[in-house]
Write a protein that holds these residues in place. Structure first.
Motif, PDB file in Angstrom:
ATOM      1  N   ARG A  56      37.672  34.817  45.246  1.00 54.43           N
ATOM      2  CA  ARG A  56      36.449  35.236  44.547  1.00 54.43           C
ATOM      3  C   ARG A  56      35.755  34.049  43.861  1.00 54.43           C
ATOM      4  N   GLN A  57      36.352  32.880  43.953  1.00 49.93           N
ATOM      5  CA  GLN A  57      35.846  31.665  43.297  1.00 49.93           C
ATOM      6  C   GLN A  57      35.508  31.954  41.835  1.00 49.93           C
ATOM      7  N   SER A  58      36.484  32.593  41.202  1.00 53.05           N
ATOM      8  CA  SER A  58      36.285  32.948  39.803  1.00 53.05           C
ATOM      9  C   SER A  58      37.545  32.569  39.044  1.00 53.05           C
ATOM     10  N   LYS A  59      37.407  32.304  37.746  1.00 49.37           N
ATOM     11  CA  LYS A  59      38.597  31.968  36.970  1.00 49.37           C
ATOM     12  C   LYS A  59      39.381  33.238  36.628  1.00 49.37           C
ATOM     13  N   ARG A  60      38.685  34.362  36.642  1.00 50.88           N
ATOM     14  CA  ARG A  60      39.356  35.624  36.316  1.00 50.88           C
ATOM     15  C   ARG A  60      39.840  36.284  37.598  1.00 50.88           C
ATOM     16  N   PRO A  61      41.140  36.581  37.662  1.00 50.58           N
ATOM     17  CA  PRO A  61      41.667  37.195  38.887  1.00 50.58           C
ATOM     18  C   PRO A  61      41.227  38.651  38.988  1.00 50.58           C
ATOM     19  N   TYR A  62      41.275  39.166  40.204  1.00 52.77           N
ATOM     20  CA  TYR A  62      41.015  40.589  40.365  1.00 52.77           C
ATOM     21  C   TYR A  62      42.348  41.307  40.158  1.00 52.77           C
ATOM     22  N   LEU A  63      42.429  42.156  39.174  1.00 52.92           N
ATOM     23  CA  LEU A  63      43.685  42.839  38.888  1.00 52.92           C
ATOM     24  C   LEU A  63      43.607  44.281  39.352  1.00 52.92           C
ATOM     25  N   LEU A  64      44.522  44.606  40.249  1.00 49.92           N
ATOM     26  CA  LEU A  64      44.574  45.997  40.700  1.00 49.92           C
ATOM     27  C   LEU A  64      45.324  46.799  39.634  1.00 49.92           C
ATOM     28  N   ARG A  65      44.657  47.789  39.076  1.00 49.13           N
ATOM     29  CA  ARG A  65      45.298  48.616  38.039  1.00 49.13           C
ATOM     30  C   ARG A  65      45.249  50.073  38.458  1.00 49.13           C
TER      31      ARG A  65
END
Ligand code: SF4
Ligand code: SF4
Length: 336
Positions: free
Chosen positions: A123-132
């Protein structure tokens, strides 16, 4: 400005956790060599007592027996010592046994952090995508570990009387549980293998799947930690709602919804304290009154753990009174 010296805490944790994982692998290897000597001959390797750390149900039986009779399990003393150490650490150091020592928690966190890094990269982002999981599924799922714990406590603390405890702990089955566990991992049934693969896959996509939803050991330590002295507190006036703490929390706690983290889920890892960008916003406290340096938690935890271990070792509560030749005799029975 954040307290930059706290940024070393996550590295310290990885180091301690990793060292314990290596120690467990070393123990597993030594035990495998001992088992091979017992059933197939070859070079003798002394049975490592620390293998009993993986027999928590037997340790619960031993603990009840100890409380009822005052007799410290002579056959699996290390298992009981490690179990008592985990309970004491759980109470005094916020379930710190899970957060700083348990190898299963470490593997689970590492599996998920791999996913974090990959999703952040994609995602070229510092924040990961978190599956919740959605809350309607997450909360009931968290209860599963307490149900499992309740089942074991009912079976051992409620149903087993003194005679049953005595019979169990002296039975060939109990004496060979370590070898049975080894065989379970060396030659898993198709069902067991399928379950293990599912758990690994779930731990990759859902943070700390085993620890958060299924581990009865962690559930017990979490309940003990509720009455313990150390808690993480949040100063809502200093909070800027950046959610860095929630992104990093291995227990997936809604930190920003709380001022005081009174929860059996917190594993005392202090990742949130280390990552919070606001000085003195998240702090380690004694009963929410006195602020403490967060370094005191891992320091106290390790000192207490090694003190208990050394005390057990030098007072004869570590090595089994059963000679290795007797273990050999029992292992050969199950091998046949
Ligand atoms: S990391 Fe600190 S500032 Fe950011 S949301 Fe959490 S408590 Fe608030
Ligand atoms: S609340 Fe903080 S200390 Fe507790 S598990 Fe989450 S990150 Fe670790």
């Amino acid at each position: 400005m954040p307290n930059r010296q706290f940024l070393v805490l996550p590295w310290m944790r990885r180091l301690v956790h990793g060292a314990f994982l290596l120690f467990c692998l070393f123990t597993g290897l030594r035990f495998y060599q001992f088992y091979q000597w017992a059933v197939a001959g070859g070079n003798y390797t002394q049975r490592p007592p620390s293998v009993e750390a993986f027999l928590p149900i037997g340790a619960l039986v031993s603990l009840k027996q100890f409380l009822l009779t005052g007799q410290y399990d002579p056959l699996h003393p290390a298992g009981l010592t490690i179990f008592i150490a985990a309970l004491v650490l759980g109470f005094f150091f916020r379930k710190g046994f899970c957060g700083w020592l348990c190898p299963v928690g470490y593997i689970s966190e590492q599996l998920h952090s791999l996913t974090n890094r990959m999703t952040a990269l994609v995602r070229q982002s510092k924040r990961p995508y978190l599956l919740r999981l959605p809350p309607w599924l997450d909360y009931p799922m968290r209860l599963l570990k307490y149900l499992l714990l309740g089942f074991f406590l009912y079976l051992i603390l409620w149903k087993m009387d003194r005679a049953a405890l005595e019979n169990f702990s002296r039975s060939p089955y109990s004496i060979t549980t370590d070898a049975r566990m080894l065989l379970f991992f060396l030659h898993p049934s198709d069902l067991a293998l399928g379950i293990m693969i599912c758990l690994v896959l779930l731990s990759i996509v859902l943070r700390n799947f085993w620890c958060r939803y299924l581990c009865p050991y962690g559930a017990l330590l979490g309940l003990l930690a509720l009455g313990g002295p150390l808690q993480v507190a949040r100063d809502s006036k200093k909070c800027i709602d950046c959610k860095k703490c929630e992104d990093i929390c291995p227990a997936d706690i809604k930190i920003t919804a709380k001022k005081r983290l009174v929860t059996p889920e917190c594993i005392g890892c202090l990742e949130c304290v280390a990552r919070c960008p606001q000085e003195d916003c998240l702090t380690l406290t004694v009963f929410f009154k006195k602020k403490l340096s967060p370094f005191l938690l891992p320091l106290g935890l390790l000192i207490l753990f090694f003190t208990l271990w050394l005390t057990a070792k030098y007072t004869g509560h570590w090595r089994s009174s059963l000679p290795d030749d007797a273990f050999k005799h029992f292992y050969q029975m199950i091998h046949r």
